[in-house]
Design a protein around this motif. Structure first.
Motif, PDB file in Angstrom:
ATOM      1  N   GLU A 258      45.184  -9.848 -39.194  1.00 53.39           N
ATOM      2  CA  GLU A 258      44.828 -10.098 -40.912  1.00 53.39           C
ATOM      3  C   GLU A 258      44.825 -11.409 -41.172  1.00 53.39           C
ATOM      4  O   GLU A 258      44.173 -11.718 -42.300  1.00 53.39           O
ATOM      5  CB  GLU A 258      46.118  -9.385 -41.405  1.00 53.39           C
ATOM      6  CG  GLU A 258      46.371  -7.857 -41.470  1.00 53.39           C
ATOM      7  CD  GLU A 258      47.503  -7.350 -41.955  1.00 53.39           C
ATOM      8  OE1 GLU A 258      48.331  -8.241 -42.397  1.00 53.39           O
ATOM      9  OE2 GLU A 258      47.570  -6.180 -42.054  1.00 53.39           O
TER      10      GLU A 258
ATOM     11  N   TYR B 246      38.688   1.513 -49.190  1.00 49.76           N
ATOM     12  CA  TYR B 246      39.424   0.935 -48.271  1.00 49.76           C
ATOM     13  C   TYR B 246      40.590   0.514 -48.646  1.00 49.76           C
ATOM     14  O   TYR B 246      42.053   0.776 -48.045  1.00 49.76           O
ATOM     15  CB  TYR B 246      38.639  -0.282 -47.796  1.00 49.76           C
ATOM     16  CG  TYR B 246      39.589  -1.092 -46.754  1.00 49.76           C
ATOM     17  CD1 TYR B 246      39.618  -0.813 -45.605  1.00 49.76           C
ATOM     18  CD2 TYR B 246      39.995  -2.312 -47.373  1.00 49.76           C
ATOM     19  CE1 TYR B 246      40.426  -1.623 -44.796  1.00 49.76           C
ATOM     20  CE2 TYR B 246      40.765  -3.217 -46.434  1.00 49.76           C
ATOM     21  CZ  TYR B 246      40.982  -2.732 -45.164  1.00 49.76           C
ATOM     22  OH  TYR B 246      41.740  -3.534 -44.205  1.00 49.76           O
ATOM     23  N   PHE B 247      40.808   0.079 -49.902  1.00 50.70           N
ATOM     24  CA  PHE B 247      42.098  -0.304 -50.631  1.00 50.70           C
ATOM     25  C   PHE B 247      42.781   0.833 -50.776  1.00 50.70           C
ATOM     26  O   PHE B 247      44.114   0.782 -50.922  1.00 50.70           O
ATOM     27  CB  PHE B 247      41.764  -1.194 -51.890  1.00 50.70           C
ATOM     28  CG  PHE B 247      41.190  -2.418 -51.628  1.00 50.70           C
ATOM     29  CD1 PHE B 247      41.402  -3.243 -50.661  1.00 50.70           C
ATOM     30  CD2 PHE B 247      40.365  -2.844 -52.830  1.00 50.70           C
ATOM     31  CE1 PHE B 247      40.986  -4.849 -50.654  1.00 50.70           C
ATOM     32  CE2 PHE B 247      39.763  -4.176 -52.749  1.00 50.70           C
ATOM     33  CZ  PHE B 247      40.136  -4.865 -51.519  1.00 50.70           C
TER      34      PHE B 247
ATOM     35  N   GLU C 200      44.448   1.930 -47.551  1.00 47.39           N
ATOM     36  CA  GLU C 200      45.454   0.861 -47.093  1.00 47.39           C
ATOM     37  C   GLU C 200      46.674   0.808 -48.043  1.00 47.39           C
ATOM     38  O   GLU C 200      47.669   0.322 -47.880  1.00 47.39           O
ATOM     39  CB  GLU C 200      44.936  -0.679 -47.094  1.00 47.39           C
ATOM     40  CG  GLU C 200      43.757  -0.776 -46.030  1.00 47.39           C
ATOM     41  CD  GLU C 200      44.443  -0.433 -44.635  1.00 47.39           C
ATOM     42  OE1 GLU C 200      45.311  -1.144 -44.325  1.00 47.39           O
ATOM     43  OE2 GLU C 200      43.762   0.408 -43.818  1.00 47.39           O
TER      44      GLU C 200
ATOM     45  N   LEU D 255      46.972  -0.368 -51.049  1.00 48.43           N
ATOM     46  CA  LEU D 255      47.109  -1.739 -51.847  1.00 48.43           C
ATOM     47  C   LEU D 255      47.456  -1.187 -53.170  1.00 48.43           C
ATOM     48  O   LEU D 255      46.805  -0.488 -53.919  1.00 48.43           O
ATOM     49  CB  LEU D 255      46.084  -2.381 -51.547  1.00 48.43           C
ATOM     50  CG  LEU D 255      45.880  -3.686 -50.570  1.00 48.43           C
ATOM     51  CD1 LEU D 255      45.857  -3.082 -48.988  1.00 48.43           C
ATOM     52  CD2 LEU D 255      44.772  -4.586 -50.649  1.00 48.43           C
TER      53      LEU D 255
ATOM     54  N   LYS E  55      45.309  -5.783 -54.838  1.00 47.78           N
ATOM     55  CA  LYS E  55      43.887  -5.856 -54.997  1.00 47.78           C
ATOM     56  C   LYS E  55      43.346  -6.856 -55.708  1.00 47.78           C
ATOM     57  O   LYS E  55      42.405  -7.447 -55.371  1.00 47.78           O
ATOM     58  CB  LYS E  55      43.309  -4.378 -55.563  1.00 47.78           C
ATOM     59  CG  LYS E  55      43.672  -3.350 -54.740  1.00 47.78           C
ATOM     60  CD  LYS E  55      42.957  -1.962 -55.177  1.00 47.78           C
ATOM     61  CE  LYS E  55      43.620  -1.481 -56.306  1.00 47.78           C
ATOM     62  NZ  LYS E  55      43.119  -0.017 -56.701  1.00 47.78           N
TER      63      LYS E  55
ATOM     64  N   THR F  23      43.300 -10.180 -53.807  1.00 41.69           N
ATOM     65  CA  THR F  23      42.493 -10.248 -52.744  1.00 41.69           C
ATOM     66  C   THR F  23      41.086 -10.908 -52.764  1.00 41.69           C
ATOM     67  O   THR F  23      40.438 -10.793 -53.879  1.00 41.69           O
ATOM     68  CB  THR F  23      42.023  -8.635 -52.157  1.00 41.69           C
ATOM     69  OG1 THR F  23      43.269  -8.174 -52.003  1.00 41.69           O
ATOM     70  CG2 THR F  23      41.048  -8.950 -50.862  1.00 41.69           C
TER      71      THR F  23
ATOM     72  N   HIS G  29      43.065  -9.063 -44.409  1.00 37.18           N
ATOM     73  CA  HIS G  29      43.005  -7.507 -44.398  1.00 37.18           C
ATOM     74  C   HIS G  29      42.305  -7.285 -42.994  1.00 37.18           C
ATOM     75  O   HIS G  29      42.685  -6.943 -42.065  1.00 37.18           O
ATOM     76  CB  HIS G  29      42.566  -6.825 -45.546  1.00 37.18           C
ATOM     77  CG  HIS G  29      43.615  -7.109 -46.540  1.00 37.18           C
ATOM     78  ND1 HIS G  29      44.797  -6.300 -46.679  1.00 37.18           N
ATOM     79  CD2 HIS G  29      43.440  -7.850 -47.695  1.00 37.18           C
ATOM     80  CE1 HIS G  29      45.322  -6.684 -47.857  1.00 37.18           C
ATOM     81  NE2 HIS G  29      44.676  -7.493 -48.495  1.00 37.18           N
ATOM     82  N   ARG G  30      40.756  -7.407 -43.432  1.00 42.32           N
ATOM     83  CA  ARG G  30      39.999  -7.026 -42.055  1.00 42.32           C
ATOM     84  C   ARG G  30      38.640  -7.597 -42.322  1.00 42.32           C
ATOM     85  O   ARG G  30      38.172  -7.936 -43.227  1.00 42.32           O
ATOM     86  CB  ARG G  30      39.770  -5.468 -42.363  1.00 42.32           C
ATOM     87  CG  ARG G  30      39.423  -4.771 -41.020  1.00 42.32           C
ATOM     88  CD  ARG G  30      39.657  -3.356 -41.028  1.00 42.32           C
ATOM     89  NE  ARG G  30      39.205  -2.935 -39.839  1.00 42.32           N
ATOM     90  CZ  ARG G  30      39.773  -1.357 -39.475  1.00 42.32           C
ATOM     91  NH1 ARG G  30      40.578  -0.825 -40.693  1.00 42.32           N
ATOM     92  NH2 ARG G  30      39.413  -0.830 -38.477  1.00 42.32           N
TER      93      ARG G  30
ATOM     94  N   SER H 192      48.995 -14.304 -46.593  1.00 44.71           N
ATOM     95  CA  SER H 192      48.775 -12.744 -46.796  1.00 44.71           C
ATOM     96  C   SER H 192      48.670 -12.516 -47.922  1.00 44.71           C
ATOM     97  O   SER H 192      49.480 -12.931 -48.732  1.00 44.71           O
ATOM     98  CB  SER H 192      49.873 -12.104 -46.060  1.00 44.71           C
ATOM     99  OG  SER H 192      49.897 -10.634 -46.253  1.00 44.71           O
TER     100      SER H 192
ATOM    101  N   SER I 248      48.514  -9.223 -48.830  1.00 47.15           N
ATOM    102  CA  SER I 248      48.809  -7.529 -48.949  1.00 47.15           C
ATOM    103  C   SER I 248      50.370  -7.695 -49.492  1.00 47.15           C
ATOM    104  O   SER I 248      51.014  -8.630 -49.917  1.00 47.15           O
ATOM    105  CB  SER I 248      48.849  -6.899 -47.350  1.00 47.15           C
ATOM    106  OG  SER I 248      49.692  -7.698 -46.565  1.00 47.15           O
TER     107      SER I 248
END
Length: 439
Positions: free
Chosen positions: A346, A385-386, A389, A391, A396, A399, A414-415, A437, A439
């Motif tokens: 991540e 995706y969010f 996951e 989130l 979000k 991000t 994240h990815r 991070s 997240s």
């Protein structure tokens, strides 16, 4: 009265001794009495007068009166003229709220710039009663019924134990002059209506009304202190501080008695008032939210997220040149070439540099964005995706995306994207790391 005031200050406001005090003086009875009494008691004072320009020549005459008073008492004086109506229109405030905001902001400047320790205002027992009635009529909770605080940070109100009748009697006995604000006679505003139509007959019917109200408010303040102590324990039990703000655990709160009252006390300091909506939010779908003027409360599965309302980003896209080795804004990133790839995580990715198109871009995600998640076949919408996951709305919003042209290289924190992965034919391996991070 002077003796009583001196004893009151010595007993309850002893911290004022030997301090530099700024007295807010409108020129009316209350503030004139306070100004002259503090001077008579040998405190070091200055006078601050606001001219709101709401009564034309009358406002200017008030200012002239205060200047003369300061000259007679030989104390420093500060005056300021405000464009109150323009400010009210600009900020979409009532005239009263605009005047309040303007004067207290200016008072803070004087305290800071001229090294005064405290601001004294001339609120008295009648003001406390009127304020209590106003808050009662608005459905206020305990906080609104406790009255005007005698001390609120740098603001001190030494006359709260005195009635307006006592101030009037003292002023007349000393031969004081003061200004009468003609707008105080109008009953257009709720406070004036209470002052002229409600409070006088109320006093006639109830002997010792003001002192009884003061006692009641002290009892309410004592009760509030107990609640505040209890809330410290509740806060430790159900509230968690995060990078985003605060999380309120719904399940833990629901297991406590009086959950709505607890939620009210937890959220009131952040400006929330829509209590029916907030109560319903606890059982609403994830993503639902409620706003106060400064904060947002979001339902996120088993918790409520309390965050400051994010300001609009003035710069939505940041460019990164090929020679860039490090950035700190909008998110910290380190760039470097390595001989062999490590494991993508991540916080760190390894990609094929030859696949990049410079300058790289960093931006927030938008509806319709998609990428090819590393290790997966096919593309995926970021919104999906969010959701997968789990989130939160706040996560979000925080991000950032690292992009090459219109292609997403990395959903930072994240990815990474499959299209930019290191392969057997890769000649230059780029390592990108973040310490933050999202997240």
């Amino acid at each position: 009265m002077l003796k009583k005031l001196n004893e009151h200050i010595a007993k309850n406001l002893s911290f004022l001794k030997d301090k530099r005090l700024l007295v807010a003086c409108s020129g009316g009875l209350d503030s004139v009495v306070l100004t002259r009494a503090m001077k008579e008691l040998n405190y070091e004072i200055g006078i601050a007068h606001c001219n709101f320009g709401l009564r034309a020549a009358e406002s200017d005459a008030d200012e002239a009166f205060v200047l003369d008073l300061a000259d007679m008492l030989d104390v420093p004086v500060f005056t300021e003229q405000f464009e109150t109506r323009e400010y009210a229109n600009e900020k979409k405030l009532s005239i009263q709220m605009a005047a309040r905001a303007l004067r207290y902001e200016w008072f803070e400047e004087i305290l800071r710039d001229f090294k005064y320790d405290y601001l004294l205002t001339a609120h008295h027992a009648d003001d406390a009663l009127e304020t209590m009635l106003i808050n009662l009529s608005r459905g206020s909770g305990l906080r609104g019924l406790t009255g005007i605080p005698a001390v609120n940070d740098k603001i001190v109100r030494p006359l709260l134990d005195f009635s307006r009748a006592e101030l009037l009697e003292y002023a007349k006995s000393q031969g004081f002059f003061w200004r009468e604000d003609s707008s105080n006679k109008k009953t257009d505003y709720l406070r004036n209506a209470l002052r002229h139509k409600v409070v006088p007959p109320y006093k006639e019917e109830v002997e010792g009304l003001l002192q009884n109200i003061l006692k009641t408010q002290q009892h309410l303040r004592d009760s509030k202190s107990l609640i505040d102590d209890y809330l410290v324990l509740i806060h430790q039990l159900v509230v968690t501080e995060t990078f985003e703000g605060f999380n309120i655990d719904i399940a833990k709160l629901a297991n406590l008695p009086h959950q709505e009252a607890l939620l009210y006390e937890l959220l009131t300091p952040f400006g929330f008032t829509a209590w029916k909506d907030i109560s319903e939010l606890m059982t609403a779908q994830s993503g639902k939210f409620i706003l106060s003027e400064t904060h947002r409360l979001v339902k996120d599965r088993d918790k409520l997220l309390l965050t400051v309302i994010p300001s609009e980003e003035k710069i939505e896209t940041f460019e990164i040149k090929e020679t860039t080795l490090r950035i700190d804004q909008p998110i910290p990133l380190l760039f470097g070439e390595v001989e062999s790839p490590g494991k993508n995580t991540e916080l760190e990715i390894f990609i094929d540099k030859d696949k990049l198109t410079y300058p790289l871009l960093i931006r927030k995600w938008r509806e319709g964005d998609h990428f090819y998640p590393l290790g997966m076949k096919g593309k995926k919408k970021l919104s999906k995706y969010f959701k997968d996951e789990k989130l939160s709305l706040v996560a979000k919003e925080k991000t950032w995306l690292l992009c090459s042209g219109d292609q997403i290289v990395w959903v930072i924190g994240h990815r990474a994207d499959e299209r930019f992965k290191v392969e057997s034919r890769t000649r230059q391996i780029m390592n990108i790391r973040t310490s933050k991070s999202t997240s």
